[in-house]
Motif scaffolding. Structure first.
Motif, mmCIF file in Angstrom:
data_model
loop_
_atom_site.group_PDB
_atom_site.id
_atom_site.type_symbol
_atom_site.label_atom_id
_atom_site.label_comp_id
_atom_site.label_asym_id
_atom_site.label_seq_id
_atom_site.Cartn_x
_atom_site.Cartn_y
_atom_site.Cartn_z
ATOM 1 N N MET A 1 -32.999 45.221 23.415
ATOM 2 C CA MET A 1 -31.561 44.953 23.481
ATOM 3 C C MET A 1 -30.859 45.779 22.410
ATOM 4 S SD MET A 1 -30.480 41.152 21.973
ATOM 5 C CE MET A 1 -31.783 40.377 22.867
ATOM 6 N N ILE A 2 -29.647 46.141 22.675
ATOM 7 C CA ILE A 2 -28.907 46.991 21.743
ATOM 8 C C ILE A 2 -27.706 46.242 21.191
ATOM 9 C CG2 ILE A 2 -27.703 49.185 21.463
ATOM 10 C CD1 ILE A 2 -30.122 50.143 22.485
ATOM 11 N N PRO A 6 -20.462 46.700 13.063
ATOM 12 C CA PRO A 6 -18.998 46.816 12.945
ATOM 13 C C PRO A 6 -18.494 48.260 12.920
ATOM 14 C CG PRO A 6 -19.789 45.108 11.490
ATOM 15 C CD PRO A 6 -21.014 45.775 12.080
ATOM 16 N N SER A 7 -19.305 49.185 12.462
ATOM 17 C CA SER A 7 -18.856 50.574 12.436
ATOM 18 C C SER A 7 -19.099 51.263 13.770
ATOM 19 C CB SER A 7 -19.540 51.334 11.297
ATOM 20 O OG SER A 7 -20.927 51.380 11.507
ATOM 21 N N GLY A 8 -19.656 50.527 14.726
ATOM 22 C CA GLY A 8 -19.839 51.070 16.066
ATOM 23 C C GLY A 8 -21.188 51.717 16.291
ATOM 24 N N ALA A 9 -22.014 51.694 15.280
ATOM 25 C CA ALA A 9 -23.333 52.307 15.415
ATOM 26 C C ALA A 9 -24.283 51.364 16.161
ATOM 27 C CB ALA A 9 -23.899 52.624 14.045
ATOM 28 N N PRO A 10 -25.035 51.910 17.079
ATOM 29 C CA PRO A 10 -25.993 51.082 17.815
ATOM 30 C C PRO A 10 -27.175 50.699 16.946
ATOM 31 C CG PRO A 10 -26.239 53.383 18.455
ATOM 32 C CD PRO A 10 -25.084 53.326 17.495
ATOM 33 N N GLU A 11 -27.653 49.484 17.172
ATOM 34 C CA GLU A 11 -28.847 49.036 16.469
ATOM 35 C C GLU A 11 -29.787 48.405 17.474
ATOM 36 O OE1 GLU A 11 -28.285 46.669 13.009
ATOM 37 O OE2 GLU A 11 -26.626 47.878 12.320
ATOM 38 N N LEU A 12 -31.021 48.786 17.367
ATOM 39 C CA LEU A 12 -32.027 48.254 18.279
ATOM 40 C C LEU A 12 -32.417 46.846 17.822
ATOM 41 C CD1 LEU A 12 -33.748 49.075 20.707
ATOM 42 C CD2 LEU A 12 -35.411 49.997 19.109
ATOM 43 N N ALA A 13 -32.442 45.925 18.747
ATOM 44 C CA ALA A 13 -32.826 44.553 18.405
ATOM 45 C C ALA A 13 -33.912 44.074 19.361
ATOM 46 C CB ALA A 13 -31.611 43.640 18.472
ATOM 47 N N CYS A 14 -34.691 43.135 18.860
ATOM 48 C CA CYS A 14 -35.811 42.607 19.628
ATOM 49 C C CYS A 14 -35.343 41.860 20.876
ATOM 50 C CB CYS A 14 -36.609 41.672 18.723
ATOM 51 S SG CYS A 14 -37.965 40.856 19.564
ATOM 52 N N ASP A 15 -35.973 42.135 21.998
ATOM 53 C CA ASP A 15 -35.619 41.448 23.237
ATOM 54 C C ASP A 15 -35.963 39.965 23.174
ATOM 55 O OD1 ASP A 15 -34.581 43.628 24.540
ATOM 56 O OD2 ASP A 15 -36.511 44.242 25.367
ATOM 57 N N CYS A 17 -36.578 37.835 20.116
ATOM 58 C CA CYS A 17 -35.965 36.973 19.107
ATOM 59 C C CYS A 17 -34.615 37.503 18.623
ATOM 60 C CB CYS A 17 -36.919 36.774 17.921
ATOM 61 S SG CYS A 17 -37.160 38.239 16.910
ATOM 62 N N GLY A 18 -34.268 38.730 19.040
ATOM 63 C CA GLY A 18 -32.949 39.249 18.702
ATOM 64 C C GLY A 18 -32.831 39.786 17.294
ATOM 65 N N GLY A 33 -43.439 40.220 16.608
ATOM 66 C CA GLY A 33 -44.499 41.138 17.007
ATOM 67 C C GLY A 33 -44.359 41.733 18.388
ATOM 68 N N THR A 34 -43.226 41.449 19.046
ATOM 69 C CA THR A 34 -43.006 42.002 20.376
ATOM 70 C C THR A 34 -42.871 43.521 20.306
ATOM 71 O OG1 THR A 34 -41.872 40.008 21.094
ATOM 72 C CG2 THR A 34 -41.465 41.999 22.380
ATOM 73 N N ALA A 35 -43.578 44.205 21.163
ATOM 74 C CA ALA A 35 -43.501 45.659 21.181
ATOM 75 C C ALA A 35 -42.169 46.109 21.761
ATOM 76 C CB ALA A 35 -44.637 46.225 22.014
ATOM 77 N N VAL A 36 -41.654 47.196 21.193
ATOM 78 C CA VAL A 36 -40.423 47.769 21.717
ATOM 79 C C VAL A 36 -40.773 48.579 22.960
ATOM 80 C CG1 VAL A 36 -38.451 49.221 21.182
ATOM 81 C CG2 VAL A 36 -39.582 47.960 19.364
#
Ligand SMILES: [Zn+2]
Length: 69
Positions: A1-2, A6-15, A17-18, A33-36
């Motif tokens: 999940m992406i 606040p500055s608009g930069a994307p950050e990758l987050a765990c599907d 646990c978030g 421990g979930t694989a990306v």
């Protein structure tokens, strides 16, 4: 999940646990421990590219490895 910070930069987050902490060597979430997935990484890449394309403008000087003097 992406996520977008606040500055608009994307950050990758765990599907699962978030959380946004990843072990970049193992490409896995620190928390659960979930694989990306490759899809997530590709999506993140695209979002990052789009973000950087938007940022690049007259306001931000290029960071070139120009020798001084
Ligand atoms: Zn997780």
């Amino acid at each position: 999940m992406i996520f977008y910070n606040p500055s608009g930069a994307p950050e990758l987050a765990c599907d699962e646990c978030g959380c946004r902490w990843f072990d970049r060597m193992a490409n896995a979430c620190y928390e659960c421990g979930t694989a990306v997935t490759a899809e997530s990484l590709a999506e993140y890449r695209r979002a990052l590219d789009a973000f950087q394309a938007n940022r690049t403008g007259p306001a931000s000087p290029p960071v070139a490895g120009r020798p001084e003097t």
